[in-house]
Design a protein around this motif. Structure first.
Motif, PDB file in Angstrom:
ATOM      1  N   GLY A  94      54.629  66.803  40.361  1.00  0.00           N
ATOM      2  CA  GLY A  94      53.954  68.067  40.615  1.00  0.00           C
ATOM      3  C   GLY A  94      51.767  66.843  40.640  1.00  0.00           C
ATOM      4  N   THR A  95      52.085  67.296  42.216  1.00  0.00           N
ATOM      5  CA  THR A  95      50.539  66.505  42.432  1.00  0.00           C
ATOM      6  C   THR A  95      49.712  68.334  42.794  1.00  0.00           C
ATOM      7  N   SER A  96      48.529  68.100  42.451  1.00  0.00           N
ATOM      8  CA  SER A  96      47.197  69.277  43.375  1.00  0.00           C
ATOM      9  C   SER A  96      46.327  68.833  43.230  1.00  0.00           C
ATOM     10  N   VAL A  97      45.835  69.434  44.540  1.00  0.00           N
ATOM     11  CA  VAL A  97      44.572  68.980  44.971  1.00  0.00           C
ATOM     12  C   VAL A  97      43.711  70.102  45.670  1.00  0.00           C
ATOM     13  N   ALA A  98      42.155  70.375  45.238  1.00  0.00           N
ATOM     14  CA  ALA A  98      41.579  71.480  44.995  1.00  0.00           C
ATOM     15  C   ALA A  98      39.837  71.286  46.247  1.00  0.00           C
ATOM     16  N   ALA A 143      38.678  69.003  35.214  1.00  0.00           N
ATOM     17  CA  ALA A 143      39.752  70.193  35.321  1.00  0.00           C
ATOM     18  C   ALA A 143      40.476  70.548  35.719  1.00  0.00           C
ATOM     19  N   ASN A 144      42.210  70.774  35.241  1.00  0.00           N
ATOM     20  CA  ASN A 144      42.929  70.714  36.088  1.00  0.00           C
ATOM     21  C   ASN A 144      43.091  72.345  37.526  1.00  0.00           C
ATOM     22  N   PRO A 145      42.712  72.109  38.573  1.00  0.00           N
ATOM     23  CA  PRO A 145      42.625  73.291  39.635  1.00  0.00           C
ATOM     24  C   PRO A 145      44.163  73.817  39.575  1.00  0.00           C
ATOM     25  N   THR A 146      44.736  73.845  39.471  1.00  0.00           N
ATOM     26  CA  THR A 146      45.861  74.945  38.638  1.00  0.00           C
ATOM     27  C   THR A 146      45.695  76.029  37.636  1.00  0.00           C
ATOM     28  N   ARG A 566      56.547  67.379  35.187  1.00  0.00           N
ATOM     29  CA  ARG A 566      54.994  67.286  34.862  1.00  0.00           C
ATOM     30  C   ARG A 566      54.163  67.551  36.490  1.00  0.00           C
ATOM     31  N   SER A 567      52.831  66.960  36.183  1.00  0.00           N
ATOM     32  CA  SER A 567      52.239  66.859  37.439  1.00  0.00           C
ATOM     33  C   SER A 567      50.876  66.666  36.612  1.00  0.00           C
ATOM     34  N   TYR A 568      50.399  66.279  38.384  1.00  0.00           N
ATOM     35  CA  TYR A 568      48.749  65.493  37.527  1.00  0.00           C
ATOM     36  C   TYR A 568      47.581  66.478  38.655  1.00  0.00           C
ATOM     37  N   PHE A 569      46.606  65.931  39.435  1.00  0.00           N
ATOM     38  CA  PHE A 569      45.686  66.613  40.437  1.00  0.00           C
ATOM     39  C   PHE A 569      44.025  64.676  40.687  1.00  0.00           C
ATOM     40  N   TYR A 570      44.626  65.677  41.880  1.00  0.00           N
ATOM     41  CA  TYR A 570      43.108  64.341  42.517  1.00  0.00           C
ATOM     42  C   TYR A 570      42.325  65.119  41.941  1.00  0.00           C
ATOM     43  N   GLN A 571      41.304  64.413  41.815  1.00  0.00           N
ATOM     44  CA  GLN A 571      40.053  64.750  41.959  1.00  0.00           C
ATOM     45  C   GLN A 571      38.770  64.161  42.740  1.00  0.00           C
ATOM     46  N   PHE A 583      31.214  56.754  43.023  1.00  0.00           N
ATOM     47  CA  PHE A 583      32.790  56.778  42.518  1.00  0.00           C
ATOM     48  C   PHE A 583      33.217  57.356  41.679  1.00  0.00           C
ATOM     49  N   SER A 584      33.820  58.841  42.542  1.00  0.00           N
ATOM     50  CA  SER A 584      34.352  59.598  41.306  1.00  0.00           C
ATOM     51  C   SER A 584      35.887  60.372  41.620  1.00  0.00           C
ATOM     52  N   ASP A 585      36.291  59.493  42.669  1.00  0.00           N
ATOM     53  CA  ASP A 585      37.765  59.965  43.157  1.00  0.00           C
ATOM     54  C   ASP A 585      38.721  58.593  42.449  1.00  0.00           C
ATOM     55  N   GLY A 586      39.674  60.098  42.125  1.00  0.00           N
ATOM     56  CA  GLY A 586      40.621  59.551  41.059  1.00  0.00           C
ATOM     57  C   GLY A 586      41.689  59.967  41.151  1.00  0.00           C
ATOM     58  N   LEU A 587      42.394  60.305  40.317  1.00  0.00           N
ATOM     59  CA  LEU A 587      44.112  60.853  39.206  1.00  0.00           C
ATOM     60  C   LEU A 587      43.862  61.396  37.855  1.00  0.00           C
ATOM     61  N   VAL A 588      44.145  62.960  37.891  1.00  0.00           N
ATOM     62  CA  VAL A 588      44.076  63.204  36.396  1.00  0.00           C
ATOM     63  C   VAL A 588      44.876  63.274  36.133  1.00  0.00           C
TER      64      VAL A 588
END
Length: 816
Positions: A94-98, A143-146, A566-571, A583-588
């Motif tokens: 799973g992926t999520s972006v806020a 923090a995880n947006p979900t 399982r899941s991770y999210f974009y920052q 340079f703050s973009d990435g995957l968490v």
């Protein structure tokens, strides 16, 4: 009696549970999601329709797309909120972006907020077929947006109607492009025919993406300025500060390889008043006399896409009554432009400059000096042929060409294009990690089956004569065999993290920008979660300037998502946020299983130090021979030298010796060094070439891949397929990297220098990423994200590094 006493308590518990479920199901949320649309608004003839039979918005599989969400405020909400989008990647993770919402505390209940009224436009990349959209309390960065409290009932789309990656999307901005069409049947055998062309339209500047990758699904952007929508679209876009993030996103997309066509005619005076638009154009629209009236205009094209000087006529534009407006052009200071209509050597009475083209960063910008959305072009009997020529000469020669290959895999899953697959499989090949063959696995399974079956039975029956001991022996056997399997795999695969990384550097001295494209695969020796970020080294981005997008790599599966995934999210930093521009973009929290791999890709850009430029050019055209080049240039690259070097000028490639950093190169183009088959030779370096190699653990010989990643083929895809007339494009998701159009014989304002750095295999990762002379232009962050001012944790394990370089060395007119 006991049963009778327990029944009332059971009934009460059941009633309470049902009450809680009912209250949860009927819970009233302060926000209601009324509708969700994924992709660009469709044009007049959508190829797919939603369940309600309305046209489906245009998005392509495996690419980023804008998401248009319409909300209704049910009651006032003072909390900080965000729109959260959840989907899956190719590994069914799973992926999520806020994306943050504006303050809604003053919004009256019952108010409907359209997508155009939201502060930011969400974007998403879908690896499967499902998307869930909800509104939650905004979580802090990192923090995880979900995890935020839900304030809207989720909107679930179980089937996203995405087009396959080979679809050629023409995105029109500001105008609906009436009369847009391409020929249905070829007139000649060698005529170009687009296989899948679809038009999308954005006629409201508030609906434009505010991140450059929001245009990822567009193959060609057309900005027609002749329609009546100019006061409501073009003028606000270039003058209203509120639209600056949207305008910046469009310009950055062009710089990173986007293709755009701007048509200017009747409103040339308005266009001439926008400095940024004037900067992007190959030639300026004259401010003193922006246009003039003509009775007719000959349309005779140079077939630059075929790397020839052949021409093709598409009739003459003739005004039905009186005259029509044609823009007047003036040269850009210090920049050249390619003349397309009419051909350079054409001398006719009505042959005036009508179409010109030039690079802007890595992008391809074409200026058309008449209106594509007004008469007389709308009445032109050959307008379909002209549009065909625009797609070919201003977009990509082969992007809309399809072969017999099926773009869909099993269960409707979308297969990634071949070049992307080749690159991913290349980085996923770890020579020092032995692969256990299926034969050995099968033998192990058979032995294990025999051990827990007949062997155990025989021992307990004949030796101990007590079958009930199986309650003890069976667990012991399972644990023992599992331990043997684990430690055997540990001995074979090792305990070190391993990374294979490929970088492509595009260096543009004209804008002092470096554009980086990075592909890498992480081999994890344990079950772990990672924060994944990429930043250019200091020598490639002075002062830590730049921006990056880190993403997964792979092909969407098209399967239903797993309930227990399982899941991770974009920052992702939004424009206007405090973290924007760092340079703050990435995957968490990306999970990787033990002895498994995960593939990633990143796009980044930076500015080199103007006090110590990476390229110093003294190239110019001599007055006696304006088509020739004289002078020198110097590459001040951080690594010692480039090998497999070619200098490309006016469509011809010259084999060069290795270029040493800091040493001037005399650009005398000796025709004895011409290599007609240069691209095939470079492409032959790619693939898997097996050579014996000694395994450091076992001391035995193994087979490893010594071929290069197929980056040269991605650099010049259309040229690489020059002799494959019926071949389908192999670069659908990598089209921005293709610079084949610069190989035209008419392209004489720069020399392309291409080469690579010698490959480095299985060296300590931290040493490679920190050594000033390292071939690695990027640093990986796997335990944190590269926020400005934060120290990176040293990278453990080993790294294999491949670096490819493409430099655009400018050639200027001779200075007297």
């Amino acid at each position: 009696m006991r049963i009778e006493n327990r029944m009332p308590r059971f009934a009460l518990a059941l009633a309470a549970a049902l009450t809680l479920l009912g209250s949860a199901a009927g819970q009233s949320y302060p926000i209601k999601i009324k509708s969700v649309k994924i992709g660009f608004p469709h044009g007049p003839n959508p190829t797919q329709r939603d369940d309600d039979q309305t046209g489906s918005y245009v998005c392509k599989a495996n690419t980023w797309a804008p998401v248009y969400v319409e909300l209704q405020v049910e009651r006032k909400e003072k909390r900080d909120l965000a729109i959260v989008l959840e989907t899956t990647d190719p590994d069914d993770l799973g992926t999520s972006v806020a994306v943050p919402l504006q303050n809604l505390s003053d919004v009256e209940p019952g108010t409907i907020l359209s997508a155009a009224e939201l502060a930011f436009l969400p974007c998403v990349r879908i690896g499967g077929r499902e998307l869930t959209v909800t509104v939650r309390e905004r979580e802090p960065a990192g923090a995880n947006p979900t995890g935020g409290r839900q304030v809207a009932e989720p909107k679930r789309l179980s089937y996203v109607r995405s087009r396959d990656t080979s679809t050629y999307v023409v995105l029109s901005l500001g105008s609906r492009l009436p009369g847009f069409e391409v020929p249905a049947e070829p007139k000649a055998k060698d005529d170009y025919r687009p296989a899948k062309v679809e038009q999308a339209v954005i006629d409201n500047p508030f609906l434009l993406p505010d991140r450059w990758y929001g245009y990822d699904g567009a193959d060609l952007v057309v900005l027609a300025t002749g329609s009546a929508s100019v006061p409501n679209f073009l003028t606000p876009l270039f003058t209203n500060p509120q639209h600056k993030p949207r305008l910046d996103a469009l310009v950055e997309w062009i710089r990173r390889g986007g293709r755009v066509v701007v048509s200017v005619g009747s409103n040339a005076g308005i266009v001439a008043s926008f400095p940024l638009l004037q900067e992007i154009l190959p030639m300026q629209v004259r401010k003193d006399a922006p246009n003039e009236q003509v009775k007719n205009l000959l349309l005779e094209w140079v077939l630059a896409a075929n790397n020839t000087t052949k021409t093709k006529q598409h009739g003459t534009l003739i005004a039905k009554t009186g005259t029509f407006s044609v823009a007047n052009f003036a040269p850009q200071p210090g920049r050249g432009a390619r003349q397309i209509v009419p051909p350079v050597d054409t001398v006719r009475e009505n042959a005036r400059l009508a179409v010109v083209q030039a690079p802007y960063g890595l992008g391809r910008v074409t200026l058309v000096g008449f209106d594509l959305d007004r008469s007389p072009f709308l009445d032109h009997p050959e307008k379909a042929q002209v549009w065909e020529q625009i797609l070919r000469e201003c977009g990509s020669e082969r992007a809309t060409q399809s072969g017999n290959k099926n773009n869909y895999g099993n269960y409707g899953g979308v297969v990634e294009d071949e070049l992307a697959t080749d690159i991913r499989q290349h980085t996923d090949s770890f020579a020092s990690v032995p692969v256990i063959s299926f034969g050995w696995v099968a033998v192990f399974i058979v032995l294990y089956t025999l051990l827990i079956g007949p062997v155990e039975y025989f021992v307990l029956k004949k030796v101990f004569k007590r079958l009930e001991l199986t309650w003890i022996t069976f667990p012991i056997i399972v644990l023992t065999v599992s331990a043997i399997a684990y430690f055997s795999a540990y001995a074979l695969k090792g305990s070190d993290m391993k990374v294979n990384k490929v970088d492509l550097l595009d260096i543009d001295p004209a804008t002092n920008r470096i554009y980086g494209h990075t592909w890498f695969t992480v081999f994890s020796p344990r079950i772990d979660t990672y924060k994944v970020g990429v930043e250019p080294s200091e020598r490639w981005a002075a002062g830590g300037q730049g921006s990056s997008l880190v993403d997964w790599a792979g092909a969407g599966s098209g399967r239903k998502s797993s309930f227990f995934r399982r899941s991770y999210f974009y920052q992702l930093a939004q424009p206007g946020d405090a973290t924007a521009g760092t340079f703050s973009d990435g995957l968490v929290n990306v999970p990787i299983q033990v002895w498994s791999t995960k593939a990633f890709a990143a796009d980044w850009s930076g500015q080199s130090d103007r006090q110590a430029p990476l390229v110093a050019s003294e190239l110019n055209h001599p007055p006696a021979k304006p088509d020739d080049v004289v002078g020198t240039f110097t590459l001040n690259l951080p690594f010692p030298e480039l090998q497999d070097v070619y200098l490309i000028y006016a469509g011809e490639a010259y084999k060069w010796d290795a270029i040493t950093s800091g040493v001037p190169v005399n650009a005398y183009l000796d025709r004895s060094k011409l290599e007609p088959d240069w691209l095939r030779k470079l492409s032959s370096l790619s693939g898997f070439v097996n050579q014996p190699n000694v395994n450091p653990r076992s001391g035995t010989a193994t087979k490893v891949s010594t071929g290069l990643a197929p980056i040269f083929a991605a650099m010049f895809h259309d040229e690489a397929q020059r002799n494959e007339d019926t071949a389908a494009p192999r670069n659908a998701t990598l089209r921005r990297l293709d610079q084949s159009w610069r190989l035209s014989t008419l392209h004489r304002d720069e020399i392309l220098v291409i080469g690579r750095v010698p490959i480095v295999r299985d060296q300590p990762a931290e040493d490679l990423m920190t050594d000033p002379a390292s071939p690695s232009p990027t640093k990986l962050w796997l335990r944190d994200l590269p926020v400005s001012g934060k120290k990176r944790e040293p990278q453990q394990g080993t790294l294999q590094q491949e670096t490819f370089v493409r430099v655009y060395v400018p050639v200027k007119p001779f200075k007297k």
